[in-house]
Design an enzyme around this catalytic site. Structure first.
Site, PDB file in Angstrom:
ATOM      1  N   CYS A 152      -9.756  -3.687  -5.091  1.00 39.62           N
ATOM      2  CA  CYS A 152      -8.802  -4.500  -5.149  1.00 39.62           C
ATOM      3  C   CYS A 152      -9.597  -6.103  -5.757  1.00 39.62           C
ATOM      4  CB  CYS A 152      -8.142  -5.021  -4.149  1.00 39.62           C
ATOM      5  SG  CYS A 152      -6.962  -3.314  -3.846  1.00 39.62           S
ATOM      6  N   CYS A 191     -10.247  -5.211  -0.494  1.00 38.29           N
ATOM      7  CA  CYS A 191     -11.385  -4.282  -0.476  1.00 38.29           C
ATOM      8  C   CYS A 191     -12.138  -4.401  -1.915  1.00 38.29           C
ATOM      9  CB  CYS A 191     -10.834  -2.914  -0.421  1.00 38.29           C
ATOM     10  SG  CYS A 191     -10.105  -2.210  -1.963  1.00 38.29           S
ATOM     11  N   GLU A 241      -2.690  -4.457  -3.501  1.00 37.85           N
ATOM     12  CA  GLU A 241      -2.957  -5.390  -4.423  1.00 37.85           C
ATOM     13  C   GLU A 241      -2.707  -4.710  -5.957  1.00 37.85           C
ATOM     14  OE1 GLU A 241      -5.610  -6.709  -1.037  1.00 37.85           O
ATOM     15  OE2 GLU A 241      -4.878  -5.019  -1.808  1.00 37.85           O
ATOM     16  N   ASP A 296      -8.216   5.279   4.072  1.00 36.23           N
ATOM     17  CA  ASP A 296      -7.678   4.189   3.244  1.00 36.23           C
ATOM     18  C   ASP A 296      -8.996   3.298   2.761  1.00 36.23           C
ATOM     19  OD1 ASP A 296      -5.322   2.806   1.870  1.00 36.23           O
ATOM     20  OD2 ASP A 296      -6.251   1.073   2.821  1.00 36.23           O
ATOM     21  N   HIS A 332      -3.527   0.753  -3.337  1.00 35.27           N
ATOM     22  CA  HIS A 332      -3.423  -0.266  -2.221  1.00 35.27           C
ATOM     23  C   HIS A 332      -2.611  -1.534  -2.870  1.00 35.27           C
ATOM     24  CE1 HIS A 332      -7.786   0.294  -0.680  1.00 35.27           C
ATOM     25  NE2 HIS A 332      -7.073   1.402  -0.864  1.00 35.27           N
ATOM     26  N   ASN A 342       0.726  -1.169  -0.059  1.00 39.71           N
ATOM     27  CA  ASN A 342      -0.032  -0.125  -0.116  1.00 39.71           C
ATOM     28  C   ASN A 342       0.851   1.146   0.123  1.00 39.71           C
ATOM     29  OD1 ASN A 342      -1.399   2.186   1.068  1.00 39.71           O
ATOM     30  ND2 ASN A 342      -3.265   0.704   1.438  1.00 39.71           N
ATOM     31  N   SER A 373      -7.718  -9.246   3.658  1.00 35.89           N
ATOM     32  CA  SER A 373      -8.885  -9.381   2.631  1.00 35.89           C
ATOM     33  C   SER A 373      -9.005  -8.355   1.780  1.00 35.89           C
ATOM     34  CB  SER A 373     -10.232  -9.525   3.613  1.00 35.89           C
ATOM     35  OG  SER A 373     -11.102  -9.662   2.837  1.00 35.89           O
TER      36      SER A 373
END
Length: 149
Positions: free
Chosen positions: A87, A84, A57, A146, A55, A44, A82
């Site tokens: 992503c 979001c 990912e 975020d 982010h 991130n 996990s």
């Protein structure tokens, strides 16, 4: 892949998360794996780059470069948290078949949406959970920014 393989690749994602934290950012990391090899990594970097979308990912996918649909079909993405909605959308767009997450207790993205087409594996690692819980307690305003709250 075996649990040992998953833990090895999650270890690489954790390295990215710690790197992001040392840079003053949010401690989430990700790696993209194809045929047992890391082909992309990221963390991130919203704070560091003053970005709305970097982010872990997204940074990981960007750093992997352009891939074909058949390349993505052979990939797994590992994230310390996990994914979001943003992503998860990228994962669905590129039809990445497997997502391995470090934990989902501190934050749970749209996992029911992902499960429709993605093999979702939650390692539920205390190390990932402690990293995020500590950060959220220390910087709740930044965390809420975020995740769009």
């Amino acid at each position: 892949m075996t649990r040992k393989d998953h833990l090895r690749f999650m270890g690489e994602a954790l390295k990215e998360a710690r790197k992001g934290f040392r840079e003053g950012g949010i401690p989430i990391g990700a790696v993209l794996v194809r045929r047992g090899k890391v082909i992309g990594r990221g963390h991130n970097r919203r704070v560091q780059k003053k970005s709305a979308i970097l982010h872990a990912e997204m940074d990981c996918l960007e750093n992997a470069g352009r891939l074909t649909a058949s390349d993505y079909a052979e990939c797994a993405i590992y994230s310390t948290l996990s994914p979001c909605s943003m992503c998860a959308g990228a994962i669905l767009l590129y039809k990445i078949p497997t997502v391995v997450m470090g934990e989902n207790r501190t934050f749970k993205g749209p996992e029911s949406l992902l499960r429709k087409t993605v093999n979702l594996i939650n390692l539920d690692l205390p190390e990932c959970r402690a990293l995020m819980a500590g950060f959220i307690a220390e910087k709740p305003e930044l965390w809420n920014e975020d995740i769009g709250e």
